[in-house]
Every structure is written in C-alpha cells, then in structure tokens.
Scaffold this active site. Structure first.
Site, PDB file in Angstrom:
ATOM      1  N   ARG A   1       0.848  -1.249   0.151  1.00 30.46           N
ATOM      2  CA  ARG A   1       0.065  -0.059  -0.057  1.00 30.46           C
ATOM      3  C   ARG A   1       1.037   1.331  -0.192  1.00 30.46           C
ATOM      4  NH1 ARG A   1      -3.641  -1.191   5.132  1.00 30.46           N
ATOM      5  NH2 ARG A   1      -1.569  -1.783   5.840  1.00 30.46           N
TER       6      ARG A   1
ATOM      7  N   ASN B   1      -6.272  -3.433   1.816  1.00 30.76           N
ATOM      8  CA  ASN B   1      -5.855  -4.955   2.302  1.00 30.76           C
ATOM      9  C   ASN B   1      -7.261  -5.432   2.433  1.00 30.76           C
ATOM     10  OD1 ASN B   1      -3.264  -4.663   2.156  1.00 30.76           O
ATOM     11  ND2 ASN B   1      -2.931  -4.578   4.105  1.00 30.76           N
TER      12      ASN B   1
END
Length: 387
Positions: free
Chosen positions: A316, A334
């Site tokens: 990320r 996620n």
C-alpha cells in the site's frame, strides 16, 4: 547610466514576479473551500465553554456546514496534536511547551475551563469524517520540517474527506510539493514585524512569498488586514493567485473584502453560507470548470483484485508513492484473504506504468490481477489508503 538603471529596475521586478508566482493550475480544486466559509479553530465560543481547537468546536462547525481551520503541532514523542500556541499556558494554565511534552502528559490537561482535552489529529479526522473541508495549518518552529510533514501526510493518506495544508514555513510546502504533490498546499503570509531568530528568518521570505517558485502554493492565505500591501495586490490582481483571507470577524468586513479573497476564514460570528456578492464572484471564477472535464477524456478507471505476496511487504505504501508520482488517483486496501483491492484512475499508459513499477518492487510478488473498468470520477484528485 540612466538606461542601465532602467534595465536593472525591470530585471529586479521580473525576478520578483518570478519568485512570487504561485501555482494557478488547480483552482478548480479549491471549489469546496469557496462554497462555504471556514471556521477559524472551529466554531468555538468561550462563553459556552467551547474552546478553540477542541472536538466540541469542530463538531459544532461540521454540524452547521462550515469548513474548519485547525493547527497541528508535534509532541516530544512525535504525536500530532491540535494546538495553536507552542506554549500551553494560555489554553491550559500550565507553563509547558507542546514540543517538550509527551502525549500522555498532555492528555491529562483540559482546555480553558472546559471538559475538553487537547485533541489528536486522528481524532479530529475521525470526527469530521469528510462532512466539511479541512484547512490544516502545520506549525513547525524547527528549521527542517520533514518529520512533522511525514506524520501529517500519513494521516491524510488515510483520510477520505477534502483537506488541504497550509503553513508559514516554506519548508513544509516544499516537502509536500516534492513528496505529496497531490495535496493542496497554501502559503500563509502577513506583514511580519517584531519577530526574532528563526521565526524572523522564515517569516520575512514567507510574508513576501519569495519561496513560491520553489513551493508552488495552490493558494495564498493572507492576513486580511494587510490587503493594502503591494505584494498582496500583485498576487491577487496581477498574478491572479487564489487567496484565502484570515481572520474575518464580521459580516460587514466579509462583504468589504469579497473581491479580495476567494476563501474566508472567520471567527466571532456566524456568516451566511454564501453571500450574494460572493456567489456571483464564485460563479465567475468557476466558469471554466469544463476544462477539467476535457482533461478527463483520455482517463480510465479500473477496479483490481491483486493476489500474491502483497500484504506485509509495503504494497500500500509503494502503491501510494508510485501513484502520486504518476498523477494516478484512487485508493488501495488490504482484504481479509491476504489479497489487495485497488481502484486506479489515469491514462492507460499511467496505469500500465504503475503496475510495472509495483511488479519491480523487491519484496512484492504479484500472481494474479483481476480487473474491470469503472466510470471515471471527475472530483477525485488523490490516491489514498483505505482501511
């Protein structure tokens, strides 16, 4: 000699205008701040025991539809708290400095004869939750501003509402220009006098906006009592900068300054949502909004589910940095099954480059990518992490 002096004068004037020149390419993104007025340190009221920069003041402003301006400082243990003054004396009665005090010690203090504590930035973001636009002033008395900028950007990366940053410190704007270019940034300015040391060294160039060519501010937040200064006139009427006026303290003053400022930061009264004069000025400024729609013609949006070694490896973080560098917008998240979900928006070439760069990361291993096209979102400007 006379001709030489003329050339010198025009050379200095041209250099000054070059240094003064702000970024005018993203004025359309200031629209949410222009549509409402911004409550200085929240909609506080000392008589009602609602102190400035408190959760109660921010809740009150958001509930009434006003934007919010707030101040952020870093504690000794590098936590972000909302407080205007470096000294805690005025607001808590304790002669301590925010930067020299740990968060745990601050949490036991109350603001101005109230039950309100000193809020952390993440508390304010959770409370507002995108209801109104936020103007976050980053307070930094140190020469280098990298650390506090990194911490603020981490919070903003996760925030899904509309927010911008501003600061007197050109180093703050420079950091965001280089590391978070998609975040709107504003240069605070006024006529500095009586300051000493580092504040004077930073304050004079900032008040003259001499670092604008390095920091590329999207707006100039100027003390509304200094509109008579030549540099403000140049910024507003020659260079056509986006301007925010602070701090306006009456309806009459706001009407008087309607042609000097695009955004108003107020305190001490409740302004109308938009005055008639300002509404006309707002419509005039945004007549060219169709230009952004034209710029979107080559852009596409994709939803992706990515499997492989994509959690616990900084996916990320890498995706956010790559996207911001490529001017790709969207979000990443996620999922419980160890996969990653993303929505990305940009040109086909930008999205292909983003995936290439993600695949090239050392610890990331992408096995499959399931994707589908989505309609583009005109008002999306950033790439964020979702939780």
């Amino acid at each position: 000699m006379g001709q030489g002096m003329i050339f010198l004068f025009f050379g200095i004037a041209a250099l000054y205008l070059f240094m003064l020149n702000p970024d005018r390419s993203r004025k359309d993104r200031m629209e949410p701040f222009e549509r409402t007025h911004v409550a200085h340190r929240g909609l506080y009221d000392v008589h009602a025991r609602i102190p400035e920069n408190s959760l109660a003041a921010f809740q009150r402003a958001a509930a009434e539809g006003y934007g919010i301006e707030l101040d952020v400082r870093e504690t000794f243990d590098e936590q972000l708290v909302v407080m205007h003054d470096s000294s805690l004396l005025r607001m808590t009665g304790f002669d301590l400095k925010v930067e020299e005090t740990r968060l745990a010690d601050l949490q036991g203090l109350y603001l101005k004869d109230s039950d309100e504590h000193i809020p952390e930035l993440h508390e304010v973001l959770a409370l507002v939750n995108g209801r109104v636009p936020l103007v976050i002033e980053i307070k930094c008395d140190a020469w280098k501003a990298d650390r506090i900028c990194e911490h603020v950007s981490y919070e903003l990366d996760r925030y899904e509402g509309t927010a911008c940053i501003e600061s007197f410190h050109p180093g703050v704007l420079r950091w965001f220009y280089k590391n978070r270019p998609q975040v709107l940034r504003g240069q605070l300015a006024e006529r500095f006098s009586g300051e000493k040391g580092l504040r004077r060294l930073i304050g004079i160039p900032a008040s003259c906006c001499l670092a604008d060519f390095l920091t590329h501010p999207d707006f100039i937040a100027y003390n509304c009592r200094h509109v008579h200064l030549v540099r403000f006139w140049l910024l507003r009427h020659v260079l056509r900068a986006e301007t925010a006026g602070w701090t306006v303290r009456s309806e009459e003053e706001m009407k008087k300054l309607a042609r000097d400022f695009d955004v108003f930061i107020f305190e001490g009264f409740r302004p109308e949502t938009l005055l008639n004069e300002e509404t006309a000025a707002f419509a005039e400024r945004n007549a060219g909004k169709a230009g952004r729609e034209n710029n979107m013609q080559d852009k596409i949006r994709k939803h992706m589910i990515i499997t492989g070694r994509v959690q616990g490896v900084g996916f990320r973080y890498r995706a956010t940095n790559i996207a911001q560098g490529l001017d790709v917008t969207g979000w990443v998240k996620n999922l419980p099954d160890d996969s990653v979900e993303m929505e990305v928006q940009g040109t086909e070439a930008q999205l292909d480059m983003m995936m290439q760069q993600l695949r090239a990361q050392r610890w990331i291993e992408i096995d499959t990518v399931r994707e589908k096209k989505l309609p583009t979102i005109l008002t999306e400007y950033e790439f964020k992490v979702r939780y």
